[in-house]
Each structure stands twice: as structure tokens, then as C-alpha cells.
Design a protein around this motif. Structure first.
Motif, short mmCIF file in Angstrom:
data_model
loop_
_atom_site.label_atom_id
_atom_site.label_comp_id
_atom_site.label_asym_id
_atom_site.label_seq_id
_atom_site.Cartn_x
_atom_site.Cartn_y
_atom_site.Cartn_z
N ASP B 321 30.28 46.66 49.31
CA ASP B 321 31.24 46.06 50.23
C ASP B 321 31.33 44.55 50.01
O ASP B 321 32.42 43.99 49.98
CB ASP B 321 30.78 46.37 51.66
N LYS B 322 30.19 43.94 49.83
CA LYS B 322 30.18 42.47 49.76
C LYS B 322 30.49 41.95 48.36
O LYS B 322 30.94 40.82 48.20
CB LYS B 322 28.80 41.95 50.19
N LEU B 323 30.19 42.75 47.35
CA LEU B 323 30.40 42.25 45.99
C LEU B 323 31.69 42.74 45.37
O LEU B 323 32.36 42.02 44.65
CB LEU B 323 29.24 42.69 45.08
N LEU B 324 32.02 43.97 45.64
CA LEU B 324 33.15 44.56 44.91
C LEU B 324 34.42 44.59 45.73
O LEU B 324 35.50 44.34 45.22
CB LEU B 324 32.80 45.99 44.48
N LEU B 325 34.29 44.92 47.00
CA LEU B 325 35.50 45.08 47.81
C LEU B 325 35.87 43.76 48.48
O LEU B 325 36.06 43.69 49.68
CB LEU B 325 35.29 46.17 48.85
N THR B 326 35.94 42.75 47.67
CA THR B 326 36.23 41.44 48.22
C THR B 326 36.95 40.60 47.17
O THR B 326 36.77 40.82 45.97
CB THR B 326 34.95 40.73 48.66
N THR B 327 37.73 39.69 47.62
CA THR B 327 38.40 38.79 46.66
C THR B 327 37.55 37.56 46.40
O THR B 327 37.95 36.68 45.66
CB THR B 327 39.77 38.36 47.20
N GLN B 328 36.38 37.53 47.02
CA GLN B 328 35.53 36.37 46.86
C GLN B 328 35.14 36.15 45.41
O GLN B 328 35.08 35.02 44.93
CB GLN B 328 34.28 36.56 47.72
N PHE B 329 34.86 37.24 44.71
CA PHE B 329 34.49 37.12 43.31
C PHE B 329 35.64 37.63 42.45
O PHE B 329 36.14 38.73 42.69
CB PHE B 329 33.24 37.93 43.01
N GLU B 434 48.65 34.92 40.10
CA GLU B 434 48.75 34.85 41.56
C GLU B 434 49.08 36.23 42.13
O GLU B 434 48.51 36.64 43.14
CB GLU B 434 49.82 33.83 41.93
N ASP B 435 50.01 36.89 41.44
CA ASP B 435 50.35 38.24 41.88
C ASP B 435 49.12 39.14 41.92
O ASP B 435 48.92 39.92 42.86
CB ASP B 435 51.38 38.87 40.93
N LEU B 436 48.32 39.00 40.87
CA LEU B 436 47.12 39.83 40.78
C LEU B 436 46.19 39.54 41.96
O LEU B 436 45.64 40.46 42.57
CB LEU B 436 46.41 39.53 39.46
N HIS B 437 46.08 38.28 42.27
CA HIS B 437 45.23 37.89 43.38
C HIS B 437 45.75 38.50 44.69
O HIS B 437 45.00 39.07 45.48
CB HIS B 437 45.20 36.37 43.47
N ILE B 438 47.06 38.37 44.87
CA ILE B 438 47.66 38.92 46.10
C ILE B 438 47.48 40.43 46.14
O ILE B 438 47.16 41.01 47.19
CB ILE B 438 49.15 38.54 46.17
N TYR B 439 47.66 41.03 44.96
CA TYR B 439 47.46 42.48 44.89
C TYR B 439 46.09 42.85 45.41
O TYR B 439 45.93 43.78 46.20
CB TYR B 439 47.64 42.94 43.45
N HIS B 440 45.07 42.08 44.97
CA HIS B 440 43.72 42.41 45.40
C HIS B 440 43.55 42.21 46.90
O HIS B 440 42.93 43.03 47.57
CB HIS B 440 42.70 41.56 44.63
N GLU B 441 44.08 41.11 47.40
CA GLU B 441 43.96 40.87 48.83
C GLU B 441 44.50 42.05 49.62
O GLU B 441 43.86 42.57 50.53
CB GLU B 441 44.73 39.60 49.21
N ASN B 442 45.72 42.47 49.23
CA ASN B 442 46.34 43.57 49.94
C ASN B 442 45.57 44.85 49.75
O ASN B 442 45.37 45.64 50.68
CB ASN B 442 47.77 43.78 49.45
N TYR B 443 45.15 45.03 48.48
CA TYR B 443 44.49 46.28 48.13
C TYR B 443 43.28 46.53 49.02
O TYR B 443 43.13 47.60 49.60
CB TYR B 443 44.07 46.21 46.66
N PHE B 444 42.42 45.52 49.13
CA PHE B 444 41.18 45.74 49.86
C PHE B 444 41.44 45.99 51.34
O PHE B 444 40.79 46.83 51.96
CB PHE B 444 40.22 44.58 49.65
N SER B 514 43.08 38.09 55.24
CA SER B 514 43.71 36.79 55.01
C SER B 514 45.16 36.92 54.56
O SER B 514 45.90 35.96 54.57
CB SER B 514 42.89 36.02 53.98
N GLY B 515 45.52 38.12 54.13
CA GLY B 515 46.87 38.29 53.58
C GLY B 515 47.96 37.98 54.59
O GLY B 515 47.87 38.36 55.76
#
Lengths: 571, 744
Positions: B321-329, B434-444, B514-515
Motif C-alpha cells: 500500500d505504501k510503496l506501490l499503490l502510491t504516486t509518491q515513488f 504529465e499524463d502518465l502521472h495523472i493516470y497514476h493519480e487517478n488509477y490508485f 489529490s486528483g
């Protein structure tokens, strides 16, 4: 009785059809079926066979599917893990042992010899029927490995195993009916039954059931064998392991009149042998060498590297060492060295790397010091190269624990090689995590020259000659009287070599003989002499049931004879 | 020994005396084969020794795009550092509860000793040792970390006297006491100034390690702290309690020998009134083991309290949860890689440490093998880096499959621009990142939301854990799978209060995310919730209607009319439209479905996913979960896999007779039972080999050739012995025993 048992054994022979096929079948549904049919095993055979026949194809398919799921779940990597794409499921490798029979190896050899580079297709219909009626003598071999054509049953039209036929050209078979591969010892006939059925439909009749578990049926050998395998896997296992009787020929190397080779001549001879596949081997090595910098990177990141795969990895590691480690402190350990110990490894580290003077009470204390020193001084860095981490001397639990703890130090970088098939069993979870292994497959196919060059890793051929040289060396350093004493014992030993219940020479007798030969003057001198022999492991003493001390020479008779001959020459 | 000595001698002869005598030689190119020793130390002259750690050099070595490799390595290291500290933080948090409990236990158990010594004596008349049984689970490899932090925590908060013992260090009670005293003395040195170090070292060796000396030591130590200068006393007492207990941790209780444990417990129970002792047992299996290891007479001397650590599965869930399902890394694992890591965890060791190790390895591999991984960092930094990309890196971008797909979907002018102009490419890359980043934010966010839904379903068609759901979504379009369909179907049958609860949770998730895109979604969800509330009022009305009709039913007593009304009722039920609740439920499910379809697209479809996703699962599996036996089996059975020579090509189950000697010897030995006659084996071997060499086996071969074959045979056989397939046997002369079954 033993004959019957022997036959039963033979019927269970599993490897007659192309190995991989059979094994694949076993591995696919073997396990499942065995479990399933275990209960039925107790029922009478006929019913049992019926049930087996009733197992429909979808049933099998389902089982295979189940198996696949299981494999997939395990992540057992059969399909895609290996870079080179070979696939070998667990069942193929860890299958049950199947009873073998003695002539089998010779057959395979002749078959391989016959086989040209490519396999020849075989047409079974052309295969000539061959009556066989020579009286049997199961353990007779001709030197050229030819034609022991014997079979007590005339009903056998062909006795060549399925696999052989599959691979051999018909003409070559026809050319001489007495060729190697047609041969079969009496022990073979039973399995042959299974196989000849394919080639000959006429022969489709049930053999009187001498065999409990394998009544003939009209199946293809592969299929039939598979069923046999599944049904009898359990029984088979116990049969293979219960009978203490071993069916091998009684020939010995001595009768071959082969000159025994010592290490030197062996090396010379091997150098004469033409090297094979040099280009391919070079390519393989280059592949591995391209990983060197990656290894270094990963070593620095706290991983240890273990190399596995067929072939000596010594040269590879040496190359790694000479190309990348020249400027850093490193320790090379030849694990295959017969008297290597963890202690000597630790000593090298403390004495030569850390320049520590002093002794230690136990390896653990030594390890503590090493760990302390390496933790204190982060500039210390040591590369540890261990050839054959799985060698006999290092594979013990304690040794591995100490090495693992060394490897867990962040500034000791360990790169090691393993060869033994069971090597990974050395490590439990705790040790593995201390080692922090990264596995690299480095199949090199290069001969294990250095690794096998030590006496104790070699087989009989060598041990004889080396024991001889050691005998002479030790005895040459003794007084003539002592030599005489040993000669006396050796001669007596040889005189009794045919006596299986020979207990050894009792001390009193020996003393008497020595006195008569004017070799000793009191039993004290003899005892002193014997102590010396014993220290050099030239003799062994054993107490008999009557409490008398018996003396034995723990050297095989051939060597002893050679030794005496040589001694006579010298005199 | 005579044999070894003789062998050395003969080898010495074969290698030449010079080499045997060179054992003293040092330095550069010394050979590592000798007959007199097995360890060789090489020390470069001090000038040559490297000063700096050259790890980065190895990272760039063997790679041609060296421009970025330094940066890449730095990024990699930084990322790993962050992740590592994060994992430590997670571990700390998870352990906090457990450690707090333990400290409370320690405090309680010895509170009497601190306040009133007499009472303590009274209580301890029963000589019970307070003991904490710490059940840690089977993942032994993780325990080390736990114990390390435990002793740190204890040393910081409770007592300086924390001793950790491992079974392998204590084969006997004597060793145990030695170890214990040794560690205690070390503690003492740490506490006191170092001036005493020498005398302690001396005493440590001389002291007869016994409990009596231990209690004497404790007395002296506690006295000393009492008579110390006030300033010193304050510092020590602020951290530790007065008369701190001695805590002995048995890290792996199961592997201690019963005798050692029993003796230790009995002896120390005799001395318990002299100094406060607390034991902590680390238990991997179940608390029952204490009673199995210790007889009642001994275990009655312990006053055991049980502590349970968090299960490794929960630990893993938190880590994921903390390492993978996050946009932090920025770094991500692809489905297959994650699957491999999880499988190793579930089927091999249950070790979170190993999982993290695998994660580390994938980071290293990714940065090592993917030149574009230089962009695998925080978004702002990545955008900067895009601007300074050299031309060859631009080409690398162009050759990414996902980018090619993207190019093909563009209009032709843009295609040309993308493929020819670096500057334009960089611009586009920035937006794509940027799109990729947004994708991840939404995805999680959506993933968590979907997970809330699926965990409430019976039988968990999409998995119970969020990691399973994550894997399913990463790999393929989840909405096309059967499992998803059945899940949706089950969702359409949810009860109202369940649905409302889930919707509330989802709304929370969306709000906390945050999205920015989700403001609409949140609104929508709230609207749904409001409508559910309204429904309640409406359903009341509906109920009224049905009640009235039933009342009507009761009124009529005429059979004919009764039948008529019943028929009418039935008719109305059949044709009855869905209730409003059902309609709403459908709407909600459809809404969730639309969310899934728009946000949970598989990562592989995203442009530039190769930059952040590590997807060579095979490498990972090879290095972490290797199968050495299979490799050996393949090499022996099918050398063509490795040696790509046409002559070696053969069908399944057969082997070409030109194969390397060891393969032939191996293949021949497979035909044998438990014992193998060496003569037969040799003969069979020479039959094969002579056939290959073209000499007629019948003709009398020259002695020379024969000898060579003999030598080759010896080599091959001893190689097989080294590999563990055979061993010498004494059952029969000139026989060897087979050590394997069947195929290998």
C-alpha cells in the motif's frame, strides 16, 4: 523366487519408450493418479486395469489442466523462466527411480554409437521377426559388447526394445541378427513384451500373468507404460528399494588389464583429447563475461552472487578476479581443496587481511572479531571468491552459518559457485537471507579439471595408484625391519584374500611370525612398530569376538599385490 | 593423512615443484591453485588501492550511453534510499503497538523491585521469572529486524542491559552464560566511561561465568550508578529506570536445546531475588512450543505473558500500500513482476524482507537496463531532465513500443515532427509524462474505490486483497474479464445499507485523493447518497400502498373477487417496473463501471510506461528463485540449449553422440539401477565415442586412443561425482552408486 522378483522388477521398467515422453506423462498426471488410484490398488488387478482403461481422455486433460494450474500458481517458471528456453517440469527431474537392468547401458551405448548425427526414422513394419532360442546365461558379456542372444521364450518375435527400434535403421538391423542391440538378457524379456506389441499386432495375446501388475493390452507402449507407471509407482518404489540384490555384471577393472592412470598421465592424456565445441564454449563464456560489471554493481549493493550450472566456473571466476579485482583486497577460497576448513578461511582473513596476531578459542570468537573490525572500519573492503561453496568440507551447517554471517557484512562481498545438485539444500531461510543471494546461471560446459584433481574426489581407478604411491612413500622412510614386518602382514593378508571370513592376523600369531623372521625381539618393539603403522593408516586393528586383537591392512588386494611386486623389484 | 599427503605429492609432481613451493608469494598474478592450501589472499599495494567507492563505475561499465548513467545511478540510489527509509518507517509503525505493550509488561513485572525491595523479595520467593512469549510467525528472516529494533527500543527506554541470544551461539549452558556475561559487560562499558574497558576485558576472560558472579556484578553496577556524580546519574536515570532489569532475549526459542533452556531457567530462578531478570522468547511457531520444550516443573518457574506480532500478510499489505499503490515513488512494478514477488512471498518464505529485497533488485535492474529510466523521478525533475536529453536518448524514446503506438495515432504532420525534431519530441514527452502521472493519480484512487466495492462481495471474484485487484487491473482490461462481470453482477444485488456504506467510503477516498478531476465524481457520489436518503421516504409511501392493498384483500370475502384481485396483484407484480432503489442501484453500479473503464486502463497501454515500469519478470525470477537442478538437467540432457551446434540437435529424449563427454556418461548412467559397474560403463562410453570418431569399434584401436578415452571417462565420471549424481560404493568392487532417481 528371486527370479520371479527379478521379472517383476523388469516389467516395471519405465524408461524404454523415449525417456522424455514417458516422464512427461508421468509428470503430467502421475502424481494425481497415484493418489486417486491408491485405494484401488488393493483391489484385484483385473478391475484395476479396467478402471485405468476407463479413464477417459478428458479426464486426463483435466488432470493436466489442474497440474498446469498448480504449476502456474507456484510460479514454477517451467515455461518461460529459463533464458535458453529449456523446459523441465519438476516431475521430469524428481521422478521415482525405476528399476533398471544390467544390459541397458550397453544397449544405449551401441544405439548412440549407431546413431549418426541425426536420428533415423524407423519403420516398424519392416522390422524382421527374429526367433531367439539360445539358452540363457544372463551374465555373460563379450568384450566387444556384442550379441548375447538369449531368451527362454520362443514366443518373442522381437526382443529389441521399442526405443532402439525407433532409432535404428531397418537395414542395419537386418544385416546381422546377432548385433548388439538385438541382444537381451533373460531379464529383459518382460519389458520387451510391452514393446513388441506395437510392432506386431499378431502377437496381441495375453501373456500368462507371471506379472502381477502388467497384463498386456492393446495400447501403444507409451500409453500403456504411462498407465503402468501411474498404477505401480508406489509398489515400484518399494520394489526398487527393498531388494538388496543388485543386478550388475561382476566384471572388474582389474580384468580389463587397463593400466592405472595417475593424475599426471591423466592430464597428459586429456590434453591430447581434441577439444570440442570451442567456438560455442567461447560464445557461452563471453555471454557470462559480459555480466562482470553487473556482478560488481550488485555486490556493492549488498547482494551476494551465486553461480550455478553445468561446467567448471573456476576459470570464469578467475577471469572475473583478474579483470576486476586486481586493485582491491580479495580472498580466493578453493572449496574443492580437500582439507579446506572454515577455520582456514577465517584465519586468512584475520591474519592476512586484518593483520591480526593472536589465536582464538573458537571460530565464533574469530568471527566476532572479524565482524567487529569490519563494522568499525568502513573503509575495509573484502571480496570473497569461493569456488565450490558446496564442497564436502564447507557444506556443513556450522560452516555455512559462519560464511553466511561473513557474507551479511556490508563490506564483505561474496561471490561463490555451486555445482552439487542438492547444494541449495544447505541453506535454510535464515541463512539464505544472510547470504542475500542473487542467482546466476553460468553453464560453461568446461571440464572440472581443478575441482576433480584431488585424490578424494576421484574414483577407483585413481585411488589404487595413489594409495600405492603413498604406501611406497611411507614405507621407504621406515627401517628395513619395519618394512619386513609390513611385508609379512601383507603376504599373510594376500594369502587369505579368498577367505571371506578372514578376520585378520591376530597379534600373537603375528608376533610369532615376526620373531621367526628375526624382525623383532620383543612384543614391545612390535607394538611400537604397529603404532607407527597405525598412525599412517597402513593397518587397522580390530577386536575379535574372543577379545583377540586382529590386524588388517585397509588397502585393496590389487594395490597390495602391486606393492609387493614392486618391493620385490627393489630388493 | 596418508591419502591427502600422497595426493598432494603426486599433484606436486604433476604441477612441478616450483608451484608447491611458492606458497609464500604475494601479490598480483599469483595462481590460485596449490596443493598445500585452499585460501589465497591478495592485497594490492597500498598505492593502487582505490579510495572512493566505485559503485557508480560498475553501473556505467559495459554500457554505451554513458552520459546519463551517472545521473541514472544517482536517481536509483536516491530512490532506493527513500524507499528503504519508508519501509523502515512502516516497520516501526507496525511494531510500535507491540513494543509499547512489551515495555508496559516490563514495567509492571518489575515495578515492585523498583519501589520496595522487600515486597519484591516476597513475590519472588516463588522464584517466578517474568517472561514474555513473543509470537512472531514463521517468517524467520524478518525477525532479525524486529529484534534489532526491539533491543534498541528497550535500551533507549527501559534498561541498558539487553542481551540477545541465538541458539547457534549457545550449544551449552556454559556458552550461554559466557555470551550473556560478555554482552552484559559490553553494555556496562557502554554505560560507563571507556576508562574501565581494559579491566573489564581482562575480567571478562577471567571471570568464571556463573550466576553468582552475575548477581555480584549487578550489585556492583547498581551501586556504582548510585554513587556516581549527580549529573551523570541524572542522565542515566532519565533514560532508564532505577535498578534496571536485565532483559534476555532468546531470538529463536525453538532451536535452543531443551537442556540449555531448562538449566538456564532453573539456575536463574534461584537468583531471581538478587537481580530483576526478564526473559523474552522469540517464537516462530506457536506458544505451545514452550510447554513442549520445557517440562512442567520448569515452565512453572516462568510467569509467561503472550504477545503477538502483526502477521506478515498484513505487513506485506501495508508495504504494498505504501510503496506501490502510491504516486509518491515514480518507480512502478508491472503485473508480472509483482506477481513473481508475491508468489515468492506466498509460496516460499512469507518474508517481507525478501519482498523488499526483490523490490530493490527490480529497481536496480530497471535503472541498469533501461536508459530512459533517467526520467523515472519526480514529475518536475523529470520535465527538467527531458529538456536536457541528448539525441540518442530521443532516439530511445522513439523506439519505445508505447511511443510508437502513440505516434501512429497522430496525424501525419505531427508524426513527422515527432520523428524528426528533437525539440518537439521533448515538448510532447513532457506532456506525456504529465499524463502518465495523472493516470497514476487517478488509477490508485479508483483502484481503492473499486476495492471497497469488491471486498464486500461474497467469494471475492476480484480478490480479497487490493494487490490482487491491482494485478488484475495492471495486466489487462479488467472490465473485459469474467471475474469483473460476475463482480458487477453481484454488485447489482447489494443491499441498500451496504451500498450506502460503500459509497460513503468511496466518497472519502475521492475527497482525500489529490486528483483534481474527482470533484465531479465526489459531487456525483454525494448526489447518489442524497438520493438514497430520499428513497427512504419514498419507500415508506410504497409500503403504505401495499399495506392498503392488503387491507383491501382482507376486506373482500367473495371467492370470485378474491381470485380477481389476486390475479391483478400478480399481474402488477410481473409487469412492475424496477423499484426506485433498484434503478438507483443500477445507476450507481453503472457509474462505478464507467469510472473503472475510464481510469483503470492497463498500464501497458499508457504511452511512455516503459520509463517507470519494470517488466522483465524473468530476470527477477532467475535471480531470486532460481532452479539450479533444472539448469543442470537441461545442460546434461539437451546440450543444444547451450551449445548452439547443429550436430548437437536432437529429438526430445535422445542425445546426439557428439555431445560432451559428461552428457554421454550421464545419459548412459540413467540406464542403470542403484549400482553401476564401472567396466560396463567405460565400455559403453568407449563404444559411443569410438563410433563418433569414425574408427570401427571392432578393429583393435590403438593403445593411445584407448588411453585417451579412458582418461576422458575418468574425468566425466569424477565430474558426475562432483555434481552429486554418483558416489563410490563399497558394495561391490568397481561399482559406483547412483544417487538420483529417474530422470535426474
Amino acid at each position: 523366487m528371486s527370479q520371479l522378483e527379478l521379472k517383476r522388477n523388469k516389467v516395471l521398467e519405465a524408461r524404454f519408450v523415449a525417456d522424455e515422453d514417458v516422464l512427461k506423462h508421468i509428470s503430467d498426471n502421475g502424481g494425481v493418479k497415484v493418489r486417486k488410484d491408491k485405494a484401488q490398488l488393493a483391489l484385484n488387478v483385473k478391475r484395476f486395469v479396467k478402471t485405468l482403461e476407463n479413464i477417459s481422455d478428458d479426464d486426463e486433460a483435466q488432470e493436466i489442466l489442474k497440474e498446469q494450474n498448480y504449476v502456474a500458481v507456484l510460479g514454477a517458471c517451467a515455461e518461460d523462466s529459463l533464458r535458453n528456453g529449456p523446459s523441465a517440469g519438476g516431475g521430469e527431474i524428481y521422478s521415482f527411480q525405476t528399476p533398471k537392468r544390467s544390459g541397458k547401458m550397453a544397449e544405449l551405448a551401441s544405439e548412440l554409437a549407431q546413431t549418426p548425427g541425426k536420428n533415423v526414422t524407423f519403420e516398424s513394419s519392416q522390422y524382421p521377426e527374429k526367433p531367439a532360442s539360445t539358452p540363457q546365461s544372463s551374465k555373460k558379456y563379450s568384450a566387444s559388447n556384442k550379441a548375447q542372444l538369449k531368451s527362454k521364450n520362443n514366443e518373442f518375435v522381437s526382443t529389441t526394445p521399442y526405443r532402439l527400434r525407433k532409432r535404428l535403421t531397418a537395414p542395419s538391423l537386418r544385416s546381422d541378427s546377432e548385433s548388439d542391440y538385438s541382444a537381451s538378457c533373460s531379464e529383459e524379456e518382460e519389458e520387451d513384451k510391452d514393446h513388441k506389441e506395437t510392432s506386431d499386432v499378431i502377437l496381441d495375446r495375453k501373456t500368462p500373468s507371471k506379472t502381477r501388475a502388467a497384463p498386456a493390452s492393446k495400447k501403444t507402449p507409451a500409453k500403456k507404460l504411462k498407465e503402468e507407471m501411474t498404477s505401480n509407482l508406489v509398489e515400484e518404489y518399494f520394489e526398487a528399494h527393498s531388494s538388496s540384490k543388485v543386478l550388475t555384471s561382476d566384471r572388474t577393472l582389474q580384468k580389463l588389464q587397463k593400466r592405472k592412470l595417475d593424475q599426471q598421465t591423466l592430464l597428459v592424456l586429456l590434453n591430447k583429447a581434441p577439444p570440442a565445441f570451442t567456438a560455442e564454449l567461447k560464445e557461452l563464456n563471453q555471454q557470462h563475461e559480459s555480466l562482470f560489471s553487473k556482478w560488481m554493481l550488485q555486490l556493492h549493493l549488498g547482494f551476494s552472487i551465486v553461480l550455478y550450472g553445468l561446467g567448471s566456473k573456476r576459470d570464469l571466476l578467475e577471469k572475473f578476479r583478474t579483470s576486476l579485482l586486481q586493485d582491491s583486497v580479495h580472498l580466493v577460497v578453493n572449496g574443492f581443496f580437500p582439507s579446506i576448513t572454515v577455520r582456514s578461511i577465517l584465519n586468512s582473513i584475520t591474519e592476512e587481511v586484518l593483520d591480526h596476531v593472536g589465536t582464538f578459542r573458537s571460530p565464533l570468537d574469530q568471527l566476532d572479531l572479524i565482524m567487529k573490525r569490519f563494522k568499525e572500519d568502513s573503509s575495509l573492503e573484502l571480496y570473497l571468491l569461493i569456488h565450490n561453496l558446496d564442497s564436502k568440507m564447507l557444506r556443513g551447517d556450522k560452516s555455512q552459518q559462519i560464511l553466511a554471517q561473513l557474507a551479511s557484512l556490508p563490506n564483505i562481498h561474496l561471490i561463490a559457485s555451486i555445482d552439487h545438485i542438492n547444494a541449495p539444500l544447505m541453506w535454510d531461510q535464515a541463512k539464505q537471507s544472510l547470504y542475500n543471494w542473487l542467482w546466476y546461471e553460468t553453464t560453461t560446459f568446461s571440464p572440472y579439471l581443478e575441482e576433480t584433481s584431488y585424490e578424494n574426489s576421484l574414483l577407483v581407478q585413481q585411488s589404487g595408484s595413489l594409495a600405492l604411491s603413498s604406501l611406497t612413500h611411507v614405507l621407504h622412510s621406515l627401517t628395513p625391519n619395519a618394512r619386513g614386518i609390513f611385508r609379512l602382514l601383507a603376504q599373510y593378508h594376500l594369502e587369505n584374500k579368498d577367505n571371506p571370513s578372514y578376520p585378520g592376523l591376530s597379534f600373537q600369531d603375528f608376533y610369532q611370525r615376526c620373531r621367526e623372521a628375526f624382525l623383532v625381539n620383543s612384543d614391545l618393539t612390535l607394538r611400537a612398530q604397529l603404532t607407527e603403522f597405525r598412525d599412517h593408516k597402513l593397518i587397522r586393528t580390530k577386536r575379535g569376538t574372543d577379545g583377540v586383537e586382529y590386524l588388517l591392512i585397509p588397502v585393496d588386494n590389487g594395490t597390495l599385490t602391486d606393492f609387493l611386486e614392486k618391493e620385490d623389484e627393489d630388493m | 593423512e596418508i591419502c591427502a599427503c600422497a595426493s598432494n605429492f603426486s599433484r606436486a609432481r604433476s604441477l612441478g615443484w616450483a608451484e608447491v613451493l611458492d606458497t609464500g608469494a604475494r601479490g598480483g598474478r599469483m595462481s590460485t591453485s596449490s596443493v598445500s592450501k585452499g585460501c589465497f589472499v591478495f592485497k594490492p599495494s597500498s598505492k593502487k588501492r582505490r579510495i572512493l567507492s566505485p559503485t557508480a563505475d560498475y553501473f556505467s561499465q559495459g554500457k554505451n550511453d554513458s552520459e546519463d548513467s551517472d545521473l541514472r545511478f544517482a536517481t536509483c540510489q536516491l530512490l532506493w534510499k527513500q524507499i528503504n527509509s519508508e519501509t523502515e518507517k512502516i516497520q516501526e509503525e507496525l511494531n510500535k503497538q507491540l513494543f509499547d505493550n512489551l515495555i508496559r509488561f516490563l514495567r509492571q513485572s518489575h515495578s515492585e523491585f523498583q519501589t520496595k525491595k522487600t515486597e519484591w523479595m516476597c513475590r519472588m520467593k516463588s522464584s517466578e521469572i517474568p517472561t514474555a512469549a513473543l509470537v512472531l510467525g514463521v517468517n524467520v528472516t524478518d525477525h532479525e529486524v524486529t529484534f534489532k529494533s526491539l533491543s534498541e527500543v528497550l535500551q533507549d527506554n527501559v534498561t541498558p542491559y539487553v542481551i540477545s541470544l541465538q541458539a547457534k551461539e549457545c550449544p551449552g549452558i556454559k556458552h550461554l552464560l559466557q555470551k550473556l556475561m560478555g554482552q552484559l559487560m559490553d553494555c556496562c562499558v557502554d554505560l560507563d566511561s571507556s576508562e574501565e574497558e581494559e579491566c573489564v576485558n581482562i575480567s571478562q576472560k577471567k571471570i568464571r561465568c556463573s550466576m553468582a558472579s552475575l548477581s555480584k556484578w549487578y550489585e556492583s553496577v547498581t551501586k556504582k550508578t548510585g554513587s556516581e556524580t549527580p549529573s551523570k546519574k541524572r542522565t542515566s536515570s532519565s533514560r532508564h529506570w532505577q535498578s534496571p532489569p536485565i532483559v534476555v532475549i532468546f531470538k529463536d526459542m525453538e532451536s535452543f536445546t531443551t537442556k540449555v533452556l531448562q538449566d538456564f531457567i532453573i539456575i536463574s530462578s534461584q537468583h531471581i531475588h538478587e537481580f530483576p531478570l526478564v526473559l523474552i522468547f522469540g517464537i516462530a511457531t506457536s506458544p505451545m512450543i514452550i510447554h513442549r520444550l520445557l517440562p512442567h516443573s520448569v515452565s512453572s518457574l516462568l510467569c509467561i505473558e503472550l504477545f503477538q506480532s502483526l502477521s506478515c500478510k498484513e505487513h506485506l499489505a501495508t508495504v504494498i500500500d505504501k510503496l506501490l499503490l502510491t504516486t509518491q515513488f515514480p518507480f512502478k512494478l508491472s503485473e508480472k513482476v509483482l506477481q513473481v514477488l508475491i508468489n515468492i512471498f506466498l509460496y516460499h518464505d512469507f518474508s517481507v524482507q525478501n519482498f523488499i529485497k526483490g523490490f530493490q533488485l527490480s529497481i536496480v535492474e530497471h535503472f541498469y537496463s533501461q536508459p530512459l529510466s533517467v526520467l523515472c523521478c519526480q514529475l518536475l525533475e523529470a520535465k527538467k531532465r527531458v529538456n536536457s536529453l541528448p539525441h540518442n536518448q530521443c532516439e530511445n524514446i522513439r523506439s519505445l513500443p508505447s511511443f510508437r503506438r502513440y505516434v501512429e495515432s497522430q496525424v501525419s504532420e505531427k508524426q513527422i515532427a515527432l520523428l524528426t525534431e528533437d525539440s518537439f519530441l521533448k515538448e510532447v514527452t513532457q506532456t506525456l509524462l504529465e499524463d502518465l502521472h495523472i493516470y497514476h493519480e487517478n488509477y490508485f484512487t479508483v483502484l481503492r474505490c473499486l476495492h471497497v466495492f469488491t471486498t464486500s462481495l461474497p467469494k471475492y471474484p476480484l480478490g480479497k486483497q487490493i494487490r490482487e485487484l491491482h494485478c488484475a487491473c495492471l495486466g489487462k482490461r479488467v472490465w473485459e474479464t469474467e471475474e469483473y462481470e460476475s463482480a458487477v453482477q453481484l454488485l447489482r444485488m447489494l443491499a441498500k445499507d451496504e451500498l450506502v456504506a460503500i459509497l460513503q467510503k468511496c466518497a472519502e477516498i475521492f475527497i482525500s485523493s489529490s486528483g483534481k478531476q474527482f470533484s465531479n465524481t465526489v459531487e456525483k457520489l454525494e448526489e447518489f447518497l442524497a438520493r438514497f436518503q430520499n428513497l427512504e421516504a419514498e419507500t415508506n409511501e410504497v409500503q403504505d400502498v401495499s399495506v392498503s392493498s392488503q387491507k383491501e384483500l382482507q376486506k373482500k370475502t367473495d371467492l370470485y373477487h378474491l381470485q380477481k384481485t389476486l390475479l391483478a396483484l400478480k399481474e402488477s407484480k410481473r409487469s412492475k417496473k424496477l423499484t426506485k432503489f433498484e434503478m438507483l442501484r443500477f445507476e450507481v453500479v453503472d457509474f462505478i463501471d464507467s469510472l473503472v473503464r475510464s481510469y483503470l486502463a492497463p498500464a501497458e497501454m499508457q504511452t511512455l510506461n516503459e520509463v517507470v515500469y519494470f517488466n522483465t519478470a524473468n530476470t527477477l525470477r532467475e535471480h531470486l528463485n532460481a532452479a539450479p537442478r533444472i539448469a543442470l538437467h537441461t545442460a546434461l540432457n539437451n546440450p543444444y540449449c547451450y551449445l548452439k551446434n547443429q550436430t548437437l540437435k536432437s529429438d526430445v529424449g535422445c542425445i546426439s553422440n557428439t555431445a560432451p563427454d559428461i552428457c554421454i556418461v550421464y545419459k548412459l548412467h540413467l540406464e542403470c539401477g542403484r549400482l553401476i559397474n564401472l567396466v560396463d560403463w567405460l565400455e559403453a562410453f568407449s563404444t559411443v565415442v569410438t563410433a563418433v570418431e569414425g574408427t570401427d569399434p571392432d578393429s583393435v584401436a590403438t593403445d593411445q586412443v584407448d588411453e585417451i578415452i579412458h582418461a576422458r571417462f575418468i574425468r566425466a565420471v569424477s565430474e558426475l561425482e562432483l555434481l552429486g549424481f554418483i558416489k563410490p560404493s563399497k558394495q561391490k568392487t568397481d561399482h559406483v552408486a547412483r544417487l538420483t532417481w529417474g530422470g535426474c
